[in-house]
Structures are given as structure tokens and as C-alpha cells.
Design an enzyme around this catalytic site. Structure first.
Site, short mmCIF file in Angstrom:
data_model
loop_
_atom_site.label_atom_id
_atom_site.label_comp_id
_atom_site.label_asym_id
_atom_site.label_seq_id
_atom_site.Cartn_x
_atom_site.Cartn_y
_atom_site.Cartn_z
N GLN A 30 62.65 29.62 31.53
CA GLN A 30 63.99 30.41 32.01
C GLN A 30 63.47 30.40 33.75
OE1 GLN A 30 64.53 34.11 30.53
NE2 GLN A 30 66.02 34.71 31.47
N ALA A 34 68.69 28.18 35.06
CA ALA A 34 68.95 27.19 33.95
C ALA A 34 67.68 28.15 32.96
CB ALA A 34 69.02 25.76 33.82
N LYS A 51 69.65 22.68 28.41
CA LYS A 51 69.84 23.33 29.81
C LYS A 51 70.93 23.93 29.97
CE LYS A 51 68.03 22.02 34.41
NZ LYS A 51 67.86 20.73 35.53
N ASP A 164 64.01 18.05 44.65
CA ASP A 164 62.99 19.15 44.44
C ASP A 164 61.76 18.65 43.49
OD1 ASP A 164 61.79 22.01 43.35
OD2 ASP A 164 63.30 22.21 42.16
N1 LIG Z 1 63.87 16.38 28.95
C1 LIG Z 1 62.72 17.22 28.67
N2 LIG Z 1 61.67 16.88 28.09
C2 LIG Z 1 61.23 17.44 27.67
N3 LIG Z 1 60.78 18.45 28.59
C3 LIG Z 1 61.61 19.28 29.28
C4 LIG Z 1 62.73 17.72 29.77
N4 LIG Z 1 63.38 18.99 31.02
C5 LIG Z 1 62.58 20.02 31.07
N5 LIG Z 1 61.40 20.07 30.31
C6 LIG Z 1 60.43 21.16 29.80
O1 LIG Z 1 61.61 22.33 30.37
C7 LIG Z 1 60.74 22.53 31.52
C8 LIG Z 1 61.86 23.48 32.93
O2 LIG Z 1 62.84 21.84 32.62
P1 LIG Z 1 63.86 21.82 34.65
O3 LIG Z 1 62.70 21.57 35.67
O4 LIG Z 1 64.51 20.77 34.12
O5 LIG Z 1 64.43 23.77 34.80
P2 LIG Z 1 65.18 24.21 35.66
O6 LIG Z 1 65.53 25.34 35.37
O7 LIG Z 1 66.53 23.51 36.34
O8 LIG Z 1 63.72 24.40 36.20
P3 LIG Z 1 63.29 24.85 37.46
O9 LIG Z 1 63.67 26.85 37.02
O10 LIG Z 1 62.16 24.39 38.19
O11 LIG Z 1 64.52 24.40 38.82
C9 LIG Z 1 60.31 21.39 32.27
O12 LIG Z 1 59.21 21.78 32.77
C10 LIG Z 1 59.58 21.12 31.41
O13 LIG Z 1 58.57 21.44 31.26
#
Ligand SMILES: Nc1ncnc2c1ncn2[C@@H]1O[C@H](COP(=O)(O)OP(=O)(O)OP(=O)(O)O)[C@@H](O)[C@H]1O
Lengths: 276, 169
Positions: A30, A34, A51, A164
Site C-alpha cells: 500500500q 497505489a 495496481k 523512481d
Molecule cells: N509485475 C509484478 N510482479 C510481481 N510483483 C510486483 C509486480 N509489480 C509490483 N510488484 C510488487 O509490488 C510492489 C509495489 O509495486 P509498485 O512499486 O509498482 O507499486 P507502487 O505503489 O507504485 O510503489 P511505490 O509506492 O514504491 O512507488 C513491488 O515492490 C513488488 O514487490
């Protein structure tokens, strides 16, 4: 009307948009922007990272919808572009632009962050030398760093800057048929890896802040952010990052110029706003 | 009677989707004519099998069509035309029909029926109707069956899926 930031999902169950409202989803992380869930889409053999960008109650609904839509589309377009150019990124399986979600092909494996976390504390530099396992491990790690450098170089070469580039956003894809390691499966992004998991392909994830850019400055900032992320993990990560830069420098025409630019960025010594 | 696969997409457990694959079809012209005339007995998506890469390729387009139907935002006449439209990476419905829909020359045919909430349509009724209407060899739909059918050169994995997911946005 409340103006406080959303606490949605923290204590109360988050209402997800249809068709996920009544689906049993596994919440992975979380973040500020997202929520990431693991589920399947299309068929049982297609695990995805779902996501979801929930609406921000403190923003005007119409503005919020437009911003979320624009962000989602930008992220998805960059991913499709990368995939088309052969940069290893998750596949875009489906998008709910109006509802604020994107489903990305699941990448089986751990993050480079997890690798570094697992590496430094249990193998300090003062560790008695001469242990064969350590030498071997060093070699495998250096190989991994080389692949990180080339993966970033390839992404830059096709005209994408990540925005990032942290060690959590670099995944090491587990080879097909390779035994799943228990610690790979749990938690969100802070996996640790044994020697076994280190020879996989590098997959770049989280393109939420990515831009289509060929500016040396943007590329150098990517490297700078990554350098800070390495440094934050542990001082002994420094020689590892040197290997990342070495491989990067050889990965495409123009990379050397970016490395020189990186020195400027370092000198300015400030972290540019990652929101550009 | 034709072989019919009943598909349930994850997250849409209450919407059965019926899929039949035929080879060596000899009456494609007739079948296509029924669509052109909007014959109510022929509410199907009739696809040219050579343009379907894999079950997943079809699942992706079906998911999109179903999802847009549930949200009441179809861009074409009904869910079956929307399925054909969803396969296309661009926004041109006529082009989608030309590329992915049944042609007079089609010999490998995929017939898909999405009854939504109509309880009168069952796997059985679809099987009977298609068995009577399609002159061709009914084969079980799946990865293996499609392998000999797909014209891989015309399609490329991943890219297609990604572009499908994004088109019209
Ligand atoms: N395609 C994927 N396959 C496997 N695990 C994933 C994938 N996409 C995301 N994850 C897992 O979910 C976590 C968070 O995803 P992501 O970084 O894309 O989200 P976010 O909320 O934008 O993150 P942040 O807040 O760090 O920017 C990743 O660190 C990873 O562990």
C-alpha cells in the site's frame, strides 16, 4: 468534507471497483499512490499484479479522475513501448482506465533490494576470506550487477527514463522451473534471495513516474537515484554499484556521456524532485 | 452437436462464455451472411481462427468486452461485435471485422457466445445450434488445437495484448 489524506484501506476494507469488489485479493503493498494486489486475470494460469489507484477524497472528483486516468495511461504506454523494444518489463494484461487500475503480468522472483538486504548483513567485509562459497557468491553478484546496468542502459536507449529507479523497482526474475524460495513469496518488495535466485533476468517495474525522454539529465538522475538507493542499503554496496555503472557505460551509444553527466548531478548534490 | 467449452473469466463467475472451434469449414460465406443480416438466431462472435494467437489472447479480448458491457459502455452494437472490436489494436470497427472476423474464405472458425444474463442459452443449446449451422469439423478449443491454426507471422505476442489493453483510451 474532510481535507485529510485518505486512510482508505488502512483500517477499513477498501471498496474495489467491479469486477474486483467481491474477489478475494491478496494485498501486497500500500503505497502513497497505489495499492498492489496479487490475483489472476483472464485465466487461472495468468497471475497478475493489480495496481489500483483509489480516488483521493481531498481532490475534486473530476480532476482526480482525469489525473488518475492520465497517470495510468502514461504508465501503460511506457510499458507497452518497453515491451515492444525488448526491454524486460511486466506485460500490460488489462487496464481499467476509468476505474483506476492496471493489471500487470506477475514477475516471479525477488527484488534487488532484497538481494542487497540479504547480502550485506550476513556477509560483512570482515567476514573470514577464503571461503569458497563467498567467492562464488561475489562472482554471481557481480554478474547480477552487470545485468542491472545493462537493463537500465537498454531502457534509456529506447527513450524511457524511469523516474523512481530504486532497488525495490528492479526485480530478478526466477528462472522457469526453479524452485520457489519461501521468502520470495511473502511481503511486498523486501524479499531476500539466496545464491540460487541471483542468476535471473532483470525486470524493471513501477513505471508510475516514468517519462519518454532521451535527455542526458533525466538519464543521469535515474542513475543518481539508483546510486542513492544502493548507498542507503549498505556502504559495502559501493563496489557493486561501480559494476552497475561499468556495465551501463558499455551498454549503448551515449551511455558514457550520461556517466559524465552523473558526476554533475552528484556535484549538485541534491535530489531533484522525482515528480520532475 | 458441436464441442463447446464453457469459460468463466476470473472475477466474472456469473457470466458463462461458450467457445467452439471448427476446422475445414465450408460454409463461412453463409455464416457471415447471417451476421450481416443480423439474424437473431446467429448472435455470436464469429472469428477467423488464424488470427487468434492463444486462448489467453481470446480471453483478454473477452474480458475487455464483458467488462465494458457490464459498465454499459460498449463502443459497438452488442457484446459480440465488441469482442471482435476488442481484438483489434486500433479504433476502427470495420477494420477489426476485416482482420479478426469471419471472412467468406475462412476455414478455421471460432464461435463465441456470451449470453450475459439470458438463462435460456446453455452450453447444450449452443452446441446443438452450432452443430446444425456450421459445416465443418468440430474440435476441442485449447492451446494445442490453436497451434496448427494460428498464422503466427500476422501476430506477435505481448505487444498485441498490451496494445489491445490500451486501444480506445
Ligand atoms: N509485475 C509484478 N510482479 C510481481 N510483483 C510486483 C509486480 N509489480 C509490483 N510488484 C510488487 O509490488 C510492489 C509495489 O509495486 P509498485 O512499486 O509498482 O507499486 P507502487 O505503489 O507504485 O510503489 P511505490 O509506492 O514504491 O512507488 C513491488 O515492490 C513488488 O514487490
Amino acid at each position: 468534507m474532510s481535507t485529510a489524506p485518505p486512510t482508505i484501506g488502512a483500517t477499513t476494507p477498501l471498496p474495489l471497483p467491479s469486477p474486483f469488489t467481491h474477489s478475494p485479493l491478496t494485498l501486497l503493498t500500500q503505497g502513497a499512490e497505489a495499492l498492489v494486489f496479487r490475483t489472476t486475470l483472464l485465466n487461472a494460469a495468468t497471475p497478475v499484479a493489480l495496481k489500483y489507484r483509489p480516488p483521493k477524497p481531498y481532490r475534486h472528483p473530476l480532476l482526480d479522475k482525469r489525473l488518475t486516468r492520465a497517470r495510468l495511461l502514461a504508465e501503460a504506454r511506457v510499458l507497452v513501448k518497453c515491451a515492444r523494444e525488448g526491454v524486460q518489463v511486466p506485460e500490460v494484461v488489462a487496464v481499467g482506465v476509468e476505474e483506476g487500475w492496471v493489471a500487470l503480468g506477475w514477475v516471479e522472483g525477488g527484488t534487488v533490494r532484497g538481494v542487497l538486504d540479504g547480502y550485506t548483513p550476513s556477509h560483512p567485509p570482515s567476514h573470514p576470506p577464503g571461503e569458497q562459497k563467498d567467492g562464488q557468491r561475489e562472482e554471481v553478484l557481480m554478474g547480477l550487477m552487470g545485468r542491472v546496468g545493462r537493463a537500465v542502459g537498454r531502457m534509456h536507449e529506447v527513450g524511457v527514463c524511469h523516474g523512481d529507479l530504486t532497488t525495490s523497482n528492479l526485480m530478478v526474475r526466477r528462472k522457469e522451473g526453479e524452485k520457489a524460495q519461501e521468502h520470495f513469496e511473502t511481503g511486498g518488495g523486501h524479499h531476500t534471495a539466496g545464491l540460487e535466485g541471483l542468476d535471473g533476468e532483470i525486470v524493471l517495474i513501477d513505471f508510475g513516474l516514468a517519462t519518454q525522454s532521451i535527455q542526458d539529465e533525466d538519464r543521469a538522475v535515474d542513475l543518481y537515484v539508483l546510486e542513492r538507493a544502493f548507498a542507503a542499503t549498505h556502504p559495502v554496496a559501493e563496489p557493486l554499484f561501480r559494476e552497475v555503472l561499468r556495465a551501463y557505460g558499455e551498454s549503448y551509444k551515449g551511455a558514457k556521456v550520461v556517466l559524465r553527466r552523473l558526476e554533475d548531478v552528484r556535484m549538485r548534490g541534491r535530489k531533484r524532485s522525482m515528480l520532475g | 452437436m458441436a464441442t463447446v467449452e464453457t469459460l468463466y473469466l476470473p472475477h466474472y463467475p456469473s457470466y458463462p462464455i461458450y467457445i467452439s472451434l471448427f476446422k475445414n469449414v465450408s460454409n463461412a460465406k453463409f455464416l457471415r451472411q447471417q451476421l450481416l443480416e443480423a439474424n437473431a438466431a446467429f448472435e455470436y462472435a464469429f472469428l477467423d481462427g488464424t488470427m487468434i494467437l492463444s486462448p489467453r489472447h481470446l480471453h483478454a479480448a473477452t474480458f475487455r468486452a464483458l467488462n465494458d458491457s457490464v459498465y454499459n459502455r460498449l463502443k459497438s452494437r452488442n457484446i459480440h461485435s465488441e469482442l471482435v472490436f476488442s481484438l483489434s489494436p486500433n479504433n476502427n470497427i470495420a477494420d477489426a471485422y476485416r482482420r479478426f472476423g469471419i471472412q467468406d474464405s475462412t476455414t478455421s472458425l471460432l464461435a463465441i457466445k456470451i449470453p450475459l444474463s439470458n438463462p435460456e442459452i446453455t452450453a447444450e443449446s449452443v452446441s446443438k445450434h452450432l452443430g446444425d449451422a456450421v459445416e465443418g469439423e468440430s474440435v476441442a478449443f485449447g492451446e494445442e488445437a490453436l497451434k496448427g491454426v494460428t498464422d503466427v507471422k500476422a501476430l506477435r505476442k505481448g505487444v498485441i495484448l498490451g496494445m489491445m489493453a490500451l486501444k480506445g483510451t
